[in-house]
Design an enzyme around this catalytic site. Structure first.
Site, PDB file in Angstrom:
ATOM      1  CB  SER A   1      -0.895   0.012   1.242  1.00 15.74           C
ATOM      2  OG  SER A   1      -1.522   1.268   1.414  1.00 15.74           O
TER       3      SER A   1
ATOM      4  CE1 TYR B   1      -5.208  -3.522   3.284  1.00 14.58           C
ATOM      5  CE2 TYR B   1      -4.336  -1.285   3.347  1.00 14.58           C
ATOM      6  CZ  TYR B   1      -4.673  -2.414   2.635  1.00 14.58           C
ATOM      7  OH  TYR B   1      -4.477  -2.449   1.267  1.00 14.58           O
TER       8      TYR B   1
END
Length: 273
Positions: free
Chosen positions: A137, A150
């Site tokens: 990410s 996350y």
């Protein structure tokens, strides 16, 4: 003419995984696509019956991953590009998340990618080449409220992937950490586990809701050409941000971190080491 590459893509049934599979197939290449549910890939299989193999695989199950990777290599005789794309989202404050939720989340987002890497590396080493794409990410450089777990899993995978790259480079294996921003992947719908809300965070949630409402996720198909160009590079980067807006945000985060380091440099230097 160079023989068509073979791709192994986890989380291939939707979002970025599906977009990468479609792009590879459109380029005449072959794909092994896996996911917990591969039914959404039926239309692609019908379009490319000779070049697309799909079967269910849960990356959280280490034994299933090793068996699935063996099946993938058997399908076309080799794998040239392995894409660790499978993932989910644990949405909620750190305090709210249960042990079961945390462990289940990391089993997919971190350990699942580790199991795939462990399973594919011996094959790639034997064939003398391969490119592993680790989808993390653009936010791995810093945590963000309500998606901290996350980010933690993706940041851990980011760090581990750079170690992996050093370890496998002598065998002709490349590793690139792919850092996408916001895409329409279904992550906030099918792929989300939500914590039980603690009223203490109500005001923060309201602020975050406003922030999320202003975000516009991009079509995953727009990321696919970047990945196709990436895998064509003879010397690919170890890390690649995917998305113009994401690139700007990462630069801002890096600049903010550097500024904070410099602001407290005198305190840091008071310690030896």
């Amino acid at each position: 003419m160079t023989e068509a590459r073979v791709w192994f893509i986890t989380g291939a049934s939707r979002g970025l995984g599906r977009a990468f599979a479609e792009a590879a197939l459109a380029a005449g290449e072959r794909v092994v696509g896996v996911a917990r549910d591969v039914d959404p890939l039926a239309d692609l299989v019908a379009q490319h019956p000779e070049r697309l193999v799909v079967f269910p695989m849960d990356v959280a199950d280490r034994a299933a991953v090793f068996a699935g990777v063996e099946r993938a290599f058997a399908a076309f005789g080799r794998v040239d590009v392995a894409v660790n794309n499978a993932g989910g989202l644990l949405f909620g404050m750190v305090e709210e998340a249960t042990e079961e939720q945390i462990r289940a989340h990391l089993d997919v987002n971190l350990f699942g990618a580790i199991w795939v890497a462990q399973a594919v590396v011996p094959h790639l080493r034997e064939q003398g080449h391969g490119h592993i794409l680790q989808v993390t990410s653009m936010g791995t450089g810093g945590g963000y409220a309500s998606v901290g777990l996350y980010g933690a899993g993706k940041a851990a995978l980011d760090s581990l992937s750079h170690a992996l790259a050093m370890e496998v480079a002598p065998f002709g294996i490349k590793v690139t950490v792919v850092q996408p921003g916001g895409y329409q992947t279904g992550l906030f719908t099918q792929g989300t586990t939500v914590t039980q809300e603690n009223p203490a965070y109500a005001s923060l949630r309201e602020e975050l809701a406003k922030t999320w409402s202003e975000a516009e996720d991009a079509d995953p198909a727009t990321a696919a050409p970047v990945i196709m160009e990436l895998v064509d590079l003879p010397e690919p980067p170890s890390r690649l941000i995917v998305g113009s807006r994401s690139y700007d945000l990462v630069q801002q985060m890096d600049q903010a971190r550097t500024a904070e380091y410099r602001a407290w440099e005198s305190l840091s230097r008071k310690a030896a080491g």
